[in-house]
Design an enzyme around this catalytic site. Structure first.
Site: not given
Ligand code: TRP
Length: 334
Positions: A115, A197, A200
């Site tokens: 991140k 995968k 979202k």
């Protein structure tokens, strides 16, 4: 809730709309766990602001996650549903745990590395100590089990280390929590790249089916999902696109892959996709009906969060008393 039940705790971040992958991977599992354990399910709003959020959007998403979980079957009578920022005990323990967290170990956390590399603004102290807050979330409930995705496993290991370190420095206080890594359920992959995968946060919105997608667009996404050109209806790793679609069908319908292959052997993928589109969009429609109904009743949602908070405080207050006493803080009236 009886005292001798094992404690299960998990938090979810109120970011990004949830996909059917989140439902089939994690949420379905919580719904089973609520029958057997003393469960605490929280919305990690404190964690979410380690990356910039739009305030009004964050508030909206917090409620949306709650309504989603309830519409999918989490029962506020059985589970304490709460918002992390409402219970200050999480932050109190976070501070104490910071004092026994080593910079070296925190700098090796892969989530921080990923991140913070994305942009300079993300390189903030809260993101760096994010896993310490997560450890506090878990330990302040003295949780036995923590259902998490595989990406959170390293954070759980840190949590266990911190519990052990605290116990050895101040005497036995915390149980050492066990992760429940959800591998048993079928992993749902991206509709556009079945090696990846379903997520979202995928930039290609047609690769994921969101619980709040319009049912018509769900059908479209399924009809245009990537398969292969073998023209062979089979359930095999060599045909990962088709395999994923069969997995999705099985997860919703409860049918076995073998029985689906039996039915569709020798037929085109298109016919199967049509049936799957029907199965998934019906699920989505029924879900959304419940979701909208729940979301409409703001007073009830507030009441549920208030009750969830009270249940969670009953658990965490006692732990924080103990921790403050052990570290040597002067407590009034004691
Ligand atoms: N970090 C977790 C995630 O992004 C969310 C989380 C915060 C969590 N606190 C937790 C998960 C405590 C389990 C237990 O998925």
């Amino acid at each position: 809730m009886t005292e001798n039940k094992k404690v299960v705790l998990s938090l979810v971040q109120p970011t990004g709309d949830l996909t059917i992958g989140n439902y089939l991977g994690a949420i379905q599992n919580f719904i089973k766990l609520q029958e057997k354990y003393e469960c605490y399910i929280g919305i990690a709003d404190l964690h979410s602001i380690t990356v910039p959020q739009v305030p009004a959007e964050l508030r909206r998403r917090t409620k949306s996650v709650l309504a989603t979980y309830m519409a999918l079957g989490l029962d506020p009578e059985k589970v304490a549903l709460f918002v992390q920022s409402h219970n200050l005990d999480h932050l109190k323990l976070y501070w104490v745990l910071n004092t026994i967290s080593y910079m070296g170990q925190l700098s090796r956390m892969t989530q921080f590395k990923e991140k913070s590399e994305k942009n300079e603004e993300n390189k903030n102290a809260a993101l760096f100590t994010y896993p310490v807050l997560m450890a506090a979330d878990i330990l302040v409930y003295n949780a036995d089990f923590v259902p998490v995705g595989i990406d959170q496993k390293q954070h759980l290991e840190l949590t266990r280390d911190l519990a052990i370190r605290f116990n050895s420095r101040y005497s036995d206080t915390f149980k050492i929590p066990e992760p429940i890594i959800n591998e048993s359920t079928r992993k749902i992959m991206s509709l556009k790249n079945p090696e990846k995968k379903m997520s979202k946060s995928d930039e290609d919105k047609s690769a994921s089916i969101f619980l709040l997608d319009d049912p018509k667009s769900v059908k479209k996404k399924i009809m245009s999902a990537v398969t292969d050109s073998f023209m062979n209806f089979a359930y095999t790793e060599d045909q990962p696109g088709l395999k994923n679609l069969i997995d999705i069908h099985c997860s919703f319908s409860g049918e076995s892959p073998e029985s689906i292959v039996e039915r569709y052997k020798g037929r085109g993928y298109g016919e199967f996709k049509k049936e799957l589109a029907e199965v998934v969009s019906t699920f989505i429609e029924e879900f959304q009906e419940k979701y909208n109904e729940i979301l409409k009743d703001d007073d009830r949602l507030e009441k549920i969060l208030e009750e969830g908070l009270q249940k969670s405080l009953r658990k965490t207050r006692r732990m924080m008393d103990k921790v403050y006493r052990k570290v040597g803080f002067l407590q009034l009236g004691k």
